[in-house]
Write an enzyme that holds these catalytic residues in place. Structure first.
Site, PDB file in Angstrom:
ATOM      1  N   ASP A 102      12.062  19.171 -33.090  1.00 19.62           N
ATOM      2  CA  ASP A 102      11.374  19.324 -34.376  1.00 19.62           C
ATOM      3  C   ASP A 102      11.808  18.258 -35.379  1.00 19.62           C
ATOM      4  OD1 ASP A 102       9.835  21.428 -33.629  1.00 19.62           O
ATOM      5  OD2 ASP A 102      10.954  22.975 -34.699  1.00 19.62           O
TER       6      ASP A 102
ATOM      7  N   ASP B 190      17.709  35.372 -33.468  1.00 20.16           N
ATOM      8  CA  ASP B 190      18.438  35.781 -32.273  1.00 20.16           C
ATOM      9  C   ASP B 190      18.856  37.247 -32.353  1.00 20.16           C
ATOM     10  OD1 ASP B 190      20.149  35.276 -34.382  1.00 20.16           O
ATOM     11  OD2 ASP B 190      21.256  33.688 -33.377  1.00 20.16           O
TER      12      ASP B 190
END
Length: 540
Positions: free
Chosen positions: A138, A291
């Site tokens: 990214d 996460d």
């Protein structure tokens, strides 16, 4: 006869003294008026709340201490608790006996570390035709993107099945990248996905040690490895971080895995069953801890997690205080915000038992992610200093000394080699509790910076190259320099001034000798306030 006005001539200096005396007298009068009916009750309430939170944290630490002792003495190791057999080649089927593994490496302008992570993933000991490496870049810097792509091409030329993927935007940050990566057609036949952040370097046997837990236990969704830090001895800042994280991995993760088969996924150095990710609803970007979000949702669906404390993956700790502050904001704000979003979902869930719900809501979220931060800051940096200014409010010795001493001793078990730094670690953790409390409140209230995501700066082996160059008397790589104004942290300096004044007042008027602690804490706040906490090299 006209009226004669008489004027009384008063020296200006005398007028100023009278005025100053009147102001100070009025302030003292106001203070005396509100002290007994307002200040004393509020501060007393603050003391009671702080003591209650301290007891909650103490019981949590004692509970985990008892459990970890039992785990080490009597619990079977994961290889014995779960079915585990080494992966072996089959003469007839060949490599078909090995499941196809996807390795995802999310990146964002990782100039200093991209070669380390890509190289480590490419050297994993697994059949080449059963391994797919996916670099999710990214980056916004075109030069860095080109370097990462060329590195991927270099490994591809050696026969490694490595794919370089980019997106048009950074929607969802890391969660968005991971989610987008799983949509690629060439990963549809992959059964498991292994995730490594850009600074993580697994050993070649990582997959051979982790994958059997997933292959032979269909109810296991995640295998999490332990982090090991290549730059722990770089400076005092990294030593402090190592002490905190070692307790997390040595105790918290181990206890969760052994008692409830649940713990928070650390976002990297773990292997997921892709079916479990899909069953839990996939990656979501509603908080900055995607996460942990996935781990909680998968646990509520009945999936089990395995933590392998003896499976280590090398990684890097933030080397600058600025980077560490941003990281701690994300790690403190995200869990509090996730707790706000999921607490009722956990309560209403019917797939997990009552005690697991209690563990997740009370122990995992409330005590560790909220209470632990708030009691450290509110009690030791606000309430305790204020009781010096209001002597009518007393703090019992067991709350001010004994409880924090026991908690500190229990926290130190993870890093015995740094026991000589324990006192400074306490002072440093008190400083960081200021930012963690602020971040936790932002998460709970969903305030301004709740979705702020700043990628943690990584230096890779730049510092090691510089040290080697100095030894060889050659030109060292460019150092990372910061302007002095960039180092200044006004919040820490403000609290340094507050604690210093409270310490001076206690030295002159107090009876508890708190000024010793307050002045030491003042020094720590001041050092972090001018941004030099990471420049001191510790002695081993």
């Amino acid at each position: 006869m006209g009226e004669v006005s008489q004027k009384i001539m008063i020296p200006e200096s005398f007028q100023f003294q009278v005025s100053s005396y009147d102001i100070s007298g009025q302030l003292k009068l106001i203070w005396d008026l509100i002290k007994a009916p307002l200040i004393v009750p509020l501060l007393t309430l603050g003391v009671y709340i702080s003591l209650a939170m301290s007891l909650m944290l103490l019981m949590e630490r004692v509970y985990m201490g008892i459990v970890i002792i039992l785990v080490k003495l009597f619990w079977k190791k994961p290889e014995k608790r779960y079915k585990w057999e080494p992966m072996q080649d089959d003469i007839e089927s060949g490599n078909l006996n090995f499941p196809v593994i996807l390795v995802q490496i999310p990146m964002f302008n990782e100039k200093e570390v991209y070669k380390l992570s890509i190289g480590a993933a490419s050297n994993l000991s697994w059949p080449a035709d059963r391994l797919v490496i996916q670099v999710l870049d990214d980056s916004t810097d075109p030069a860095i993107k080109q370097m990462v792509e060329l590195e991927c091409q270099r490994w591809a030329s050696k026969g490694i099945n490595i794919r370089y993927q980019i997106r048009e935007n950074r929607t969802g940050y890391k969660a968005g990248a991971l989610k987008e990566g799983l949509k690629r057609s060439y990963v549809k036949h992959c059964e498991y996905v292994c995730i490594f952040d850009a600074d993580f370097q697994p050993e070649p046997d990582f997959l051979r040690r982790a994958i059997p837990f997933l292959v032979h236990n269909p109810d296991v969704a995640l295998v999490q490895a332990r982090w090991r830090f290549v730059n722990a001895d770089e400076c005092l800042l990294t030593r402090m971080q190592e002490m905190s994280l070692d307790y997390h991995f040595t105790v918290e993760q181990e206890v969760g895995s052994a008692t409830h088969a649940f713990f928070g996924f650390n976002g990297t150095a773990g292997v997921w069953r892709i079916a479990a990710i899909n069953d839990a609803g996939g990656w979501k970007d509603r908080t900055t801890v995607e996460d942990m979000d996935l781990a909680v949702r998968a646990s509520l669906r009945g999936w089990k997690f395995v933590y392998l404390g003896d499976l280590h993956v090398k990684s890097e700790l933030p080397s600058t205080f600025k980077a560490f502050r941003f990281q701690q904001h994300r790690w403190s704000c995200g869990p509090a915000n996730l707790f706000r979003k999921m607490v009722m979902e956990i309560v209403r869930n019917k797939r997990v038992n009552f005690w697991k719900k209690v563990y997740v809501i009370y122990s995992f979220f409330f005590v560790r992610k909220i209470i632990a931060h708030m009691v450290t800051f509110c009690f030791y940096c606000v309430v305790l200093p204020l009781t010096i200014l209001v002597p009518e409010v007393k703090v019992p010795i067991w709350g001010a000394v004994y409880i924090p001493s026991v908690i500190t001793i229990l926290n130190s078990v993870g890093t015995p080699r740094s026991i000589h730094l324990l006192f400074y670690w306490i002072l440093f953790e008190n400083v960081m509790s200021l930012h963690r409390t602020k971040a936790a409140l932002i998460g709970l209230l969903e305030a301004g910076r709740v979705n702020e995501w700043v990628v943690t700066e990584k230096l890779g082996n730049t510092l090691q190259k510089a040290a080697d160059a100095r030894k060889a008397n050659t030109k060292a790589p460019r150092k990372f320099r910061f302007k002095f104004t960039d180092r200044i942290n006004t919040l820490e300096l403000g609290f340094a001034a507050f604690l210093f004044l409270c310490g001076c007042y206690d030295f002159v008027n107090g009876k508890n000798n708190y000024f010793i602690y307050l002045w030491l804490q003042t020094v720590t706040f001041f050092i972090t306030g001018i941004g030099y906490v990471g420049t001191i090299i510790p002695s081993s």
